[in-house]
Design a protein around this motif. Structure first.
Motif, PDB file in Angstrom:
ATOM      1  N   LEU A 153      65.001  75.080  69.840  1.00 23.00           N
ATOM      2  CA  LEU A 153      65.961  74.767  70.901  1.00 23.00           C
ATOM      3  C   LEU A 153      65.312  74.819  72.278  1.00 23.00           C
ATOM      4  O   LEU A 153      65.863  74.302  73.252  1.00 23.00           O
ATOM      5  CB  LEU A 153      67.147  75.732  70.851  1.00 23.00           C
ATOM      6  CG  LEU A 153      68.051  75.625  69.617  1.00 23.00           C
ATOM      7  CD1 LEU A 153      69.147  76.679  69.685  1.00 23.00           C
ATOM      8  CD2 LEU A 153      68.661  74.231  69.507  1.00 23.00           C
ATOM      9  N   ARG A 154      64.159  75.455  72.359  1.00 25.18           N
ATOM     10  CA  ARG A 154      63.461  75.470  73.643  1.00 25.18           C
ATOM     11  C   ARG A 154      63.010  74.058  74.035  1.00 25.18           C
ATOM     12  O   ARG A 154      62.852  73.773  75.215  1.00 25.18           O
ATOM     13  CB  ARG A 154      62.235  76.396  73.565  1.00 25.18           C
ATOM     14  CG  ARG A 154      62.549  77.863  73.787  1.00 25.18           C
ATOM     15  CD  ARG A 154      61.278  78.682  73.859  1.00 25.18           C
ATOM     16  NE  ARG A 154      61.491  79.946  74.552  1.00 25.18           N
ATOM     17  CZ  ARG A 154      60.527  80.726  75.016  1.00 25.18           C
ATOM     18  NH1 ARG A 154      59.265  80.347  74.869  1.00 25.18           N
ATOM     19  NH2 ARG A 154      60.796  81.856  75.627  1.00 25.18           N
ATOM     20  N   TYR A 155      62.768  73.213  73.041  1.00 28.48           N
ATOM     21  CA  TYR A 155      62.309  71.849  73.343  1.00 28.48           C
ATOM     22  C   TYR A 155      63.323  71.088  74.203  1.00 28.48           C
ATOM     23  O   TYR A 155      62.953  70.572  75.274  1.00 28.48           O
ATOM     24  CB  TYR A 155      62.012  71.078  72.051  1.00 28.48           C
ATOM     25  CG  TYR A 155      61.621  69.647  72.302  1.00 28.48           C
ATOM     26  CD1 TYR A 155      60.295  69.301  72.539  1.00 28.48           C
ATOM     27  CD2 TYR A 155      62.574  68.626  72.365  1.00 28.48           C
ATOM     28  CE1 TYR A 155      59.925  67.993  72.800  1.00 28.48           C
ATOM     29  CE2 TYR A 155      62.216  67.319  72.631  1.00 28.48           C
ATOM     30  CZ  TYR A 155      60.893  67.011  72.847  1.00 28.48           C
ATOM     31  OH  TYR A 155      60.546  65.720  73.118  1.00 28.48           O
ATOM     32  N   PRO A 156      64.599  70.955  73.783  1.00 25.94           N
ATOM     33  CA  PRO A 156      65.538  70.210  74.640  1.00 25.94           C
ATOM     34  C   PRO A 156      65.757  70.866  75.999  1.00 25.94           C
ATOM     35  O   PRO A 156      66.053  70.176  76.975  1.00 25.94           O
ATOM     36  CB  PRO A 156      66.820  70.172  73.807  1.00 25.94           C
ATOM     37  CG  PRO A 156      66.702  71.274  72.822  1.00 25.94           C
ATOM     38  CD  PRO A 156      65.236  71.390  72.522  1.00 25.94           C
ATOM     39  N   VAL A 157      65.613  72.198  76.054  1.00 23.44           N
ATOM     40  CA  VAL A 157      65.756  72.871  77.351  1.00 23.44           C
ATOM     41  C   VAL A 157      64.627  72.433  78.286  1.00 23.44           C
ATOM     42  O   VAL A 157      64.863  72.084  79.446  1.00 23.44           O
ATOM     43  CB  VAL A 157      65.749  74.400  77.176  1.00 23.44           C
ATOM     44  CG1 VAL A 157      65.816  75.088  78.547  1.00 23.44           C
ATOM     45  CG2 VAL A 157      66.916  74.849  76.317  1.00 23.44           C
ATOM     46  N   LEU A 158      63.406  72.429  77.774  1.00 24.41           N
ATOM     47  CA  LEU A 158      62.270  71.999  78.598  1.00 24.41           C
ATOM     48  C   LEU A 158      62.390  70.529  78.955  1.00 24.41           C
ATOM     49  O   LEU A 158      62.100  70.131  80.092  1.00 24.41           O
ATOM     50  CB  LEU A 158      60.956  72.255  77.855  1.00 24.41           C
ATOM     51  CG  LEU A 158      59.676  71.843  78.594  1.00 24.41           C
ATOM     52  CD1 LEU A 158      59.569  72.541  79.949  1.00 24.41           C
ATOM     53  CD2 LEU A 158      58.440  72.120  77.750  1.00 24.41           C
ATOM     54  N   ARG A 159      62.847  69.732  78.005  1.00 28.07           N
ATOM     55  CA  ARG A 159      62.991  68.294  78.275  1.00 28.07           C
ATOM     56  C   ARG A 159      63.997  68.048  79.390  1.00 28.07           C
ATOM     57  O   ARG A 159      63.791  67.179  80.249  1.00 28.07           O
ATOM     58  CB  ARG A 159      63.415  67.573  76.984  1.00 28.07           C
ATOM     59  CG  ARG A 159      63.297  66.069  77.055  1.00 28.07           C
ATOM     60  CD  ARG A 159      61.845  65.657  77.182  1.00 28.07           C
ATOM     61  NE  ARG A 159      61.708  64.219  77.374  1.00 28.07           N
ATOM     62  CZ  ARG A 159      61.827  63.606  78.545  1.00 28.07           C
ATOM     63  NH1 ARG A 159      62.083  64.301  79.638  1.00 28.07           N
ATOM     64  NH2 ARG A 159      61.680  62.295  78.628  1.00 28.07           N
ATOM     65  N   SER A 191      57.732  67.638  66.262  1.00 22.51           N
ATOM     66  CA  SER A 191      57.217  66.449  65.594  1.00 22.51           C
ATOM     67  C   SER A 191      56.285  65.690  66.529  1.00 22.51           C
ATOM     68  O   SER A 191      56.259  65.930  67.741  1.00 22.51           O
ATOM     69  CB  SER A 191      58.370  65.542  65.180  1.00 22.51           C
ATOM     70  OG  SER A 191      59.012  65.004  66.330  1.00 22.51           O
ATOM     71  N   ALA A 192      55.520  64.754  65.968  1.00 25.40           N
ATOM     72  CA  ALA A 192      54.609  63.943  66.777  1.00 25.40           C
ATOM     73  C   ALA A 192      55.386  63.142  67.814  1.00 25.40           C
ATOM     74  O   ALA A 192      54.944  62.990  68.957  1.00 25.40           O
ATOM     75  CB  ALA A 192      53.802  63.013  65.883  1.00 25.40           C
ATOM     76  N   GLU A 193      56.560  62.641  67.436  1.00 21.92           N
ATOM     77  CA  GLU A 193      57.373  61.846  68.358  1.00 21.92           C
ATOM     78  C   GLU A 193      57.874  62.711  69.514  1.00 21.92           C
ATOM     79  O   GLU A 193      57.846  62.287  70.676  1.00 21.92           O
ATOM     80  CB  GLU A 193      58.561  61.221  67.623  1.00 21.92           C
ATOM     81  CG  GLU A 193      58.190  60.133  66.641  1.00 21.92           C
ATOM     82  CD  GLU A 193      57.580  60.685  65.347  1.00 21.92           C
ATOM     83  OE1 GLU A 193      57.700  61.913  65.100  1.00 21.92           O
ATOM     84  OE2 GLU A 193      56.995  59.895  64.589  1.00 21.92           O
ATOM     85  N   GLU A 194      58.353  63.919  69.216  1.00 23.27           N
ATOM     86  CA  GLU A 194      58.822  64.827  70.263  1.00 23.27           C
ATOM     87  C   GLU A 194      57.665  65.217  71.187  1.00 23.27           C
ATOM     88  O   GLU A 194      57.822  65.234  72.414  1.00 23.27           O
ATOM     89  CB  GLU A 194      59.422  66.083  69.638  1.00 23.27           C
ATOM     90  CG  GLU A 194      60.752  65.869  68.947  1.00 23.27           C
ATOM     91  CD  GLU A 194      61.253  67.125  68.263  1.00 23.27           C
ATOM     92  OE1 GLU A 194      62.476  67.291  68.150  1.00 23.27           O
ATOM     93  OE2 GLU A 194      60.412  67.941  67.821  1.00 23.27           O
ATOM     94  N   THR A 195      56.536  65.517  70.581  1.00 24.74           N
ATOM     95  CA  THR A 195      55.366  65.903  71.367  1.00 24.74           C
ATOM     96  C   THR A 195      54.944  64.780  72.302  1.00 24.74           C
ATOM     97  O   THR A 195      54.670  64.990  73.485  1.00 24.74           O
ATOM     98  CB  THR A 195      54.199  66.264  70.435  1.00 24.74           C
ATOM     99  OG1 THR A 195      54.599  67.343  69.581  1.00 24.74           O
ATOM    100  CG2 THR A 195      52.971  66.679  71.226  1.00 24.74           C
ATOM    101  N   ARG A 196      54.917  63.563  71.767  1.00 22.97           N
ATOM    102  CA  ARG A 196      54.524  62.407  72.573  1.00 22.97           C
ATOM    103  C   ARG A 196      55.501  62.192  73.724  1.00 22.97           C
ATOM    104  O   ARG A 196      55.102  61.936  74.867  1.00 22.97           O
ATOM    105  CB  ARG A 196      54.460  61.162  71.691  1.00 22.97           C
ATOM    106  CG  ARG A 196      53.823  59.944  72.371  1.00 22.97           C
ATOM    107  CD  ARG A 196      53.786  58.767  71.405  1.00 22.97           C
ATOM    108  NE  ARG A 196      53.282  59.201  70.111  1.00 22.97           N
ATOM    109  CZ  ARG A 196      53.896  58.962  68.956  1.00 22.97           C
ATOM    110  NH1 ARG A 196      55.014  58.275  68.913  1.00 22.97           N
ATOM    111  NH2 ARG A 196      53.369  59.393  67.821  1.00 22.97           N
ATOM    112  N   ASP A 197      56.780  62.304  73.442  1.00 20.72           N
ATOM    113  CA  ASP A 197      57.803  62.124  74.471  1.00 20.72           C
ATOM    114  C   ASP A 197      57.634  63.158  75.581  1.00 20.72           C
ATOM    115  O   ASP A 197      57.739  62.836  76.772  1.00 20.72           O
ATOM    116  CB  ASP A 197      59.192  62.240  73.840  1.00 20.72           C
ATOM    117  CG  ASP A 197      60.298  62.114  74.874  1.00 20.72           C
ATOM    118  OD1 ASP A 197      60.477  61.012  75.426  1.00 20.72           O
ATOM    119  OD2 ASP A 197      60.989  63.118  75.126  1.00 20.72           O
ATOM    120  N   LEU A 198      57.343  64.399  75.193  1.00 22.26           N
ATOM    121  CA  LEU A 198      57.156  65.462  76.178  1.00 22.26           C
ATOM    122  C   LEU A 198      55.912  65.200  77.025  1.00 22.26           C
ATOM    123  O   LEU A 198      55.943  65.301  78.254  1.00 22.26           O
ATOM    124  CB  LEU A 198      57.025  66.800  75.452  1.00 22.26           C
ATOM    125  CG  LEU A 198      57.248  68.070  76.280  1.00 22.26           C
ATOM    126  CD1 LEU A 198      58.662  68.119  76.812  1.00 22.26           C
ATOM    127  CD2 LEU A 198      56.965  69.297  75.425  1.00 22.26           C
TER     128      LEU A 198
END
Length: 443
Positions: A153-159, A191-198
Motif C-alpha cells: 500500500l505504500r506504492y499508491p501513497v508514494l505515487r 511488478s515491473a510495470e509498477e516499477t517502470r511507472d514509478l
C-alpha cells in the motif's frame, strides 16, 4: 519518508474518536447527519461500515482551515522527516487527517478505504493556497510512515505524493528520498510495470526540475525494467529514443557504453537507424563522423530535438579524449588537436582544460613545446581495436622491461667482476705483505 519509528498516538476509544471526526465533518457541512448515522451503526457494532461512511465523507477535510480549533486532545506524529506535536490552537488540517489515518490504519478494509483518501489528498486544501501542497504531502507522508515497511500500500501513497510534487513543483521535498526508492520497491515486491511507472514519474519530475543526473538515471532504470522479449514494443522504442536523445543533450553525460548494452536501444538499429547511427558516433566516432552524419541526414538533428551546440561541444571533447588515448609516446601536439577539432590554434588550451575538467583525460600543457603531455586517458568504448592497442603497448612495455633487465644484469655482472678483481688484488697484496714479514723474521 521512511522511518524506523512509526508512531501516531491519539487518545480515546474508537467510538469516541470516530464520533469526534463525524462531528468535525458535520461542522464543516453545517449539520448533524453523519453523527446520527454513525451512532446507529456503532450501536449495532458495525464499526467497519461506520468507518466507510467517515472515509466517504472525508472529502470535506479539504475545506479544513490550516489553523483553528479542532478538538481538545493533542495528536502526536513522529517520522524521519519531522517530529511534530500539533496542539489544537496551532493547526486543524493536519490533526484532522492524523485522526482519520489513525482510525483506518488497523482496519481490515484499509486497501479499499485508502484510494478515497489518496484521491482527496491529491488535491491540496483550497483554504490554504500557499501551504496547501505542503499540507497534502505532510498527510501523505504520515500515511506512508505508519504503514509497515513491506506494505504494498505504500506504492499508491508514494505515487500520489509524486503527483502532488509534480503538479506543484515541490521537487526539493522529494530529492532527499530518491536514494531509498529501489529499496522500497524491493520491499513492496512491485511488478515491473509498477516499477517502470514509478521510475518514469520520478524521471519526469527530475527533468522538469533540471536535475539532469536523476532524470537520466531514472529514465535508464525505467527502460531497464523492460524484458528482452518486449524490447521491440512501442513503449520500449519510445523510451529508448528518449534515452538516446537525453544522453546526447545532457552536457555532463559523456559515457554511452551503458546504453548500447540495452536490448531496446539495440533494436533502434532496425526501427530508427538515424538515432542509432548518431549514438554510434558518440560511442566511438569523432567530430568528422558527426559532421558527416549531419551532411547525410540534413535537418534530422534539429527536427528530433537534439541541441546542436551541446552535441558539437560534446563530440569535440570525446574526439580529444580519443586522440589522447591513441597518442604515441603520450604526447599530443597542439597542431593535431587544432586540426582534428576544427578550431583555431589559440583555442587548443581551452579545449584541453575542458577535457581535463570533464574527467576524460589527465595531463599537463607544455606551452614551450606546444604539446599536451598525457598522464592518463579514458577509453570511450572498449572493443577489438582497444584490446589490440593494449596488446601493442604491453609488447612495447615488455620489450622496454627486457632492455632494462639486461642493462641491470650487465651492470650487476660488471660490478661482481670488478669486485672479484679488487678482491684478488687485495688478496695478492696481503699475500706479498705476509711473505715479506716472514722473510724478515727468518733473516
Amino acid at each position: 519518508m521512511d522511518t524506523p519509528i512509526n508512531t501516531l498516538m491519539v487518545e480515546g476509544s474508537f467510538d469516541d474518536q470516530i464520533l469526534e471526526m463525524a462531528q468535525y465533518i458535520d461542522a464543516r457541512k453545517g449539520g448533524q447527519v453523519l453523527v446520527s448515522e454513525l451512532e446507529v451503526l456503532l450501536e449495532k457494532g458495525e464499526k467497519e461500515e461506520a468507518l466507510k461512511k467517515i472515509v466517504d465523507a472525508s472529502v470535506s477535510l479539504s475545506t479544513s482551515p490550516e489553523k483553528g480549533t479542532l478538538y481538545s486532545r493533542d495528536v502526536r506524529y513522529q517520522s524521519t522527516l519531522h517530529v511534530l506535536i500539533l496542539k489544537p490552537e496551532i493547526a486543524e488540517y493536519i490533526p484532522a487527517y492524523n485522526l482519520l489515518i489513525h482510525l483506518i490504519r488497523s482496519s481490515p478494509e484499509l486497501p479499499s478505504l485508502l484510494p478515497t483518501i489518496l484521491q482527496n489528498l491529491s488535491t491540496p486544501p483550497s483554504t490554504s493556497p500557499h501551504n496547501g501542497p505542503a499540507l497534502s504531502i505532510h498527510a501523505l507522508s504520515t500515511i506512508f510512515n505508519v504503514l509497515p515497511a513491506n506494505s504494498p500500500l505504500r506504492y499508491p501513497v508514494l505515487r500520489t505524493t509524486l503527483g502532488v510534487v509534480a503538479e506543484y513543483g515541490m521537487y526539493e521535498t522529494l530529492a532527499p528520498q530518491l536514494k531509498n526508492v529501489e529499496k522500497w520497491i524491493g520491499e513492496w515486491q512491485s511488478s515491473a510495470e509498477e516499477t517502470r511507472d514509478l521510475y518514469l514519474a520520478i524521471a519526469g519530475i527530475a527533468e522538469k526540475s533540471r536535475d539532469d543526473d536523476q532524470f537520466y538515471q531514472f529514465l535508464f532504470k525505467a527502460l531497464f525494467t523492460i524484458p528482452p522479449e518486449e524490447s521491440d514494443n512501442t513503449q520500449a522504442r519510445e523510451l529508448a529514443l528518449r534515452l538516446v536523445k537525453a544522453a546526447i543533450n545532457l552536457p555532463a553525460r559523456l559515457e554511452f557504453d551503458d546504453l548500447i548494452a540495452l536490448d531496446a536501444v539495440q533494436k533502434l538499429a532496425a526501427s530508427d537507424s538515424e538515432a542509432y547511427a548518431l549514438l554510434e558516433v558518440f560511442i566511438g566516432g569523432d567530430l568528422e563522423d558527426y559532421e558527416e552524419f549531419n551532411d547525410e541526414h540534413d535537418g534530422w538533428v534539429d527536427d528530433n530535438g537534439i541541441d546542436h551546440s551541446t552535441a558539437f561541444r560534446k563530440i569535440r571533447l570525446l574526439t580529444l579524449a580519443s586522440l589522447a588515448s591513441s597518442a604515441p609516446n603520450r604526447e599530443l601536439p597542439y597542431s593535431v588537436i587544432a586540426r582534428r577539432l576544427h578550431i583555431p590554434s589559440e583555442e587548443v588550451e581551452l579545449w584541453v582544460i575542458d577535457v581535463i575538467r570533464a574527467g576524460l583525460v589527465e595531463g599537463k600543457l607544455s606551452q614551450l613545446n606546444q604539446t599536451f603531455l598525457i598522464h592518463r586517458s579514458t577509453y570511450r568504448s572498449f572493443g577489438k581495436r582497444e584490446w589490440e592497442e593494449i596488446g601493442v603497448r604491453l609488447e612495447t612495455w615488455k620489450t622496454s622491461l627486457k632492455v632494462i633487465l639486461e642493462t641491470v644484469r650487465g651492470a650487476r655482472e660488471a660490478v661482481v667482476e670488478q669486485h672479484g678483481k679488487e678482491t684478488t688484488a687485495v688478496d695478492s697484496a696481503v699475500g706479498r705483505a705476509n711473505l715479506g714479514r716472514s722473510l724478515e723474521i727468518e733473516g
